[in-house]
Design an enzyme around this catalytic site. Sequence first.
Site: not given
Length: 242
Positions: A79-81, A84
């Site tokens: 999920i993080c990419p 960001l």
Amino acid sequence: MKIRAFTAISGALVSLSLAAPSAEAFPIPGSYAPLFEAPAVVPQKGNPAGKLVEKFSLSSLIGKSRIMLLTYPKNCTFICPTELIALKNRIDDFHELGYEVLVLSTDEAYLDKDKEASHQAWRMKSDKPAAGDRNTPIGIGDADFIMVSDADHKIIRNYGVEGEDGLALRATFFIDKQGKVQISEVQMNSIGRDVDELYRKAAALKFVEENEGMLVPQGWQPGDAGMERSHKGVRKQIKKQN
């Protein structure tokens, strides 16, 4: 922090003090943001990896700009990419509102400490889905936000957002120029944040700061008028919504 517990000894209830994991309280609106100093990677023109700052200080921004601080679990994950990269693509919009954007995880900052998943390493990987092996982590590319490293977990503990797995929870803090938290929220790590909604909240905070006495009602969007602080204002707003 201590937790009170009770046990029965010879038929009597005896109070015991049990030590709980140390953590500060989650900063609520109106409280000052906990200050910190930590390694960080800051944008540098012509250098995709970014510039290393050994002791980046949150206090260096207070009095100069609004701050949006996002904590996230881990580089090179799932999920993080998505968050960001979306944030990177809208970063100019946040800068136009007068925000400095910080993202923070417990990953190392420096490439020489972690060549695969440090902040610098992640920035140097392409953010294009077609680039590289499809079964390897996607990068975030050359992003124009500050990436803070909290490898010793002190910051996420001070902010009360260390999860049971030791990683940062997905939390967001909007901090005004005086260093006070104005919006704080945290969610489970399996649910990603919406960058359009983050922008709406950033714009809303700027609006109420610059328009004394006005409120931001349900459904407000950047560019909308605010709502008067009165029952008449409420009625007018409900009429618009209907």
